[in-house]
Motif scaffolding. Structure first.
Motif, mmCIF file in Angstrom:
data_model
loop_
_atom_site.group_PDB
_atom_site.id
_atom_site.type_symbol
_atom_site.label_atom_id
_atom_site.label_comp_id
_atom_site.label_asym_id
_atom_site.label_seq_id
_atom_site.Cartn_x
_atom_site.Cartn_y
_atom_site.Cartn_z
ATOM 1 N N GLN A 142 -16.855 -31.540 6.043
ATOM 2 C CA GLN A 142 -15.806 -31.208 7.004
ATOM 3 C C GLN A 142 -15.269 -32.452 7.710
ATOM 4 O OE1 GLN A 142 -17.037 -28.246 9.799
ATOM 5 N NE2 GLN A 142 -15.010 -27.989 10.647
ATOM 6 N N ASP A 147 -15.307 -28.371 2.300
ATOM 7 C CA ASP A 147 -15.481 -27.825 3.650
ATOM 8 C C ASP A 147 -14.232 -28.059 4.505
ATOM 9 O OD1 ASP A 147 -18.241 -27.968 6.077
ATOM 10 O OD2 ASP A 147 -16.323 -26.889 6.095
ATOM 11 N N GLU A 148 -13.415 -27.046 4.638
ATOM 12 C CA GLU A 148 -12.176 -27.038 5.405
ATOM 13 C C GLU A 148 -11.227 -28.168 5.026
ATOM 14 O OE1 GLU A 148 -12.267 -25.908 9.493
ATOM 15 O OE2 GLU A 148 -14.232 -24.980 9.336
ATOM 16 N N SER A 190 -20.930 -24.946 7.797
ATOM 17 C CA SER A 190 -21.187 -26.327 7.367
ATOM 18 C C SER A 190 -22.681 -26.570 7.228
ATOM 19 C CB SER A 190 -20.579 -27.314 8.350
ATOM 20 O OG SER A 190 -19.182 -27.162 8.388
ATOM 21 N N GLY A 241 -17.902 -28.589 13.752
ATOM 22 C CA GLY A 241 -16.594 -29.221 13.824
ATOM 23 C C GLY A 241 -15.711 -28.606 14.894
HETATM 24 MG MG LIG Z 1 -17.932 -26.432 9.887
#
Ligand SMILES: [Mg+2]
Ligand SMILES: Nc1ncnc2c1ncn2[C@@H]1O[C@H](COP(=O)(O)OP(=O)(O)OP(=O)(O)O)[C@@H](O)[C@H]1O
Ligand SMILES: Nc1ncnc2c1ncn2[C@@H]1O[C@H](COP(=O)(O)OP(=O)(O)OP(=O)(O)O)[C@@H](O)[C@H]1O
Ligand SMILES: [Mg+2]
Lengths: 165, 156, 156, 165
Positions: free
Chosen positions: D143, C88-89, D39, B62
């Motif tokens: 994410q 996740d974030e 991730s 990301g």
């Molecule tokens: Mg990530």
């Protein structure tokens, strides 16, 4: 050409009091808490540049672009002006400053102005395209969309290169 | 026709390599997916972070995607007169290192083009030529020109 | 059939209201878009942040959407035995205030269900029962159990 | 039922050395620099739960799920195991621990195992569904997808409620 001033009145979270944001040619940072109105400033810029999709202004319908709050109730119109510094003459208009204005009535109708005089949306888009300025340009990266740009498929990326060729 | 396209592709790829290297120290380029069909072929974005294998930009992390996308956007604009960029929280998935490198580059770029950044991070706000705080009271937004110390009180 | 659906909708709406209030102090609920066609109608997520007008969750800000989505996910899971969450974030677009309230709630929830959070922020890492640092060397990932002080050296 | 242990070998950024992550029933936080592999741990969990779409594991093709790096070259297989604590017996399998394993060969073929014995993908999915565990469950928020959940349209949200009714 760069943006010298943004004036917002009655557009989304901005109320009836006119808000003026002066900008310089360098690095301007906009910060503040969640839900304050930062991305609304970005929406306001796209709106003034002629954006036609309510969805890309994060609204369900156009009428949701007009301010509504417990303090002020529902206003009757929204108005945003962008003043460009045109000393490099990239915009084919006389004068060192060029102001584009868009006003939205609660009927859903938009009116456009160029330096204070009524103009059509096409006139405005044509003038802005001389400096490659458009409401959905890649130079405006909206919140949450940056990762998606790296995930663009190869045909989309080809079209992007063709556009500027 | 084809010539202009190939020349533009070449130029954007060069710019992309330059900006990507500025932020990461790695390499990046654009290439035709099917080089023997230049009239129709799609274009791929390839990134090679230091110490890693070269990959398509859609296969990286990301934060790495955020960096690749930013380098591409800066690379594209070099070829058009559009003089301003607006980035709304492009640093959301970046760690401290990449955020610092990003703001370094944006600061550098802001000598030639106007850059408007929306960010929640101090490390970005403190580099601003002009800093605005936007907040809400009774459901109505207002905006105030501010300095970093003042922002601390705004956000609480 | 319809009865079970309406009962479930009611239950999730109640849970949604509870979790949303925990994080924001505001109100939230689910409602049928077309109440006179309960068999076909879509379901809307309505959120009302303190001092603001009630709106559909798709019309609020990025940070506000992250909070609404988290409240919904927690609300859904209450009705199923799935015992773990992986986030996740989800804090990427949250400011300091909402991040602190979010981690408060996750810490509370972690007494009843397993919660695995990926985050770049210290304010979240410092509340962990177990903290892992993941990093790469020569293009190969490795993972190390760590404490917050150690992470500072990992990220640099 | 919760995840007690994740074992990863040769899956994406994790190399030939087996990595074991022990987890407790409370709050576990995974942190570290961009591009480190955080991730990928989430992808590894979805992979072991039977995820069939390479795209939702952020890969173009299945073969890209097998580790490749300057240090180790391209490995020949990827393997991930998940060990669940089953003391509450929500998984219809004997024993306090249940381990599901998935191995991917560079032919693109996957093999599944349950507590060390070969099993079919369907067997595994059926057992996990008793505790409502599935690779694309809303309890796994990848994410960049959290904002999109709040933007779900009303028909999608109805389907979500119907699923758990
Ligand atoms: Mg990530
Ligand atoms: N027509 C409207 N009238 C009043 N407020 C509105 C209107 N439309 C949207 N809003 C509100 O405007 C607020 C500000 O949204 P905005 O996206 O600009 O916030 P932001 O500062 O970017 O926050 P974040 O940091 O979470 O991204 C939201 O709370 C939203 O509900
Ligand atoms: N088959 C593979 N072999 C080796 N590395 C791979 C493979 N597939 C992907 N990678 C790499 O794995 C790295 C880690 O990705 P991951 O998304 O897990 O990072 P992350 O820690 O989540 O980072 P961020 O904080 O930016 O989200 C990326 O740099 C990516 O290029
Ligand atoms: Mg925003």
């Amino acid at each position: 050409v760069y943006i010298k001033r943004i004036t917002i009145q009655g557009f989304k979270s901005f109320g009836s009091k006119r808000v003026v944001i002066k900008l310089g040619p360098g690095l301007t940072v906009i910060t503040g808490p969640n839900g304050g109105g930062k991305s609304t400033v970005v929406d306001a810029i796209k709106f003034a540049l002629g954006e036609l999709s309510a969805h890309s202004l994060r609204a369900g319908r156009f009428s949701e672009l007009i301010h509504e709050s417990p303090a002020e109730g529902r206003l009757s119109s929204a108005k945003v002006s962008l003043t460009f510094n045109n000393t490099d003459k990239s915009l084919p208009v006389d004068g060192d400053e060029v102001t584009v204005t868009r006003k939205l009535a609660n009927t859903g109708e938009s009116e456009y102005m160029l330096n204070g005089k009524q103009a059509s949306r096409n006139d405005i888009l044509t003038i802005l395209s001389a400096a490659n300025i458009k409401p959905d340009g890649l130079n405006i990266v909206t919140q949450g969309s940056v990762i998606g740009i790296a995930e663009m498929n190869s045909n989309e990326l080809r079209r992007v290169i063709e556009d500027i060729a | 026709e084809l010539n202009t396209f190939m020349k533009t592709l070449e130029k954007v790829s060069e710019n992309f390599r330059f900006f990507f290297h500025q932020i990461t120290g790695g390499e990046a380029w654009l290439r035709l997916e099917k080089p023997d069909e230049p009239l129709k072929s799609g274009v791929e974005m390839i990134v090679k972070f230091i110490g890693k294998t070269a990959r398509s930009s859609s296969a990286v992390s990301g934060g790495e995607k955020s960096v690749a996308a930013t380098a591409l956007i800066l690379a594209l604009q070099g070829l058009t007169p559009a003089e301003f960029y607006i980035f709304d929280e492009i640093d959301a998935h970046l760690d401290i290192n990449y955020t610092a490198r990003l703001v370094e580059l944006l600061k550098e770029m802001s000598k030639h083009r106007q850059i408007i950044v929306v960010s929640l991070k101090d490390v970005i706000a403190e580099r601003a030529d002009m800093l605005y705080g936007v907040y809400m009271r009774n459901g109505v937004s207002s905006i105030v020109k501010t300095s970093l110390e003042e922002v601390e009180t705004l956000v609480g």
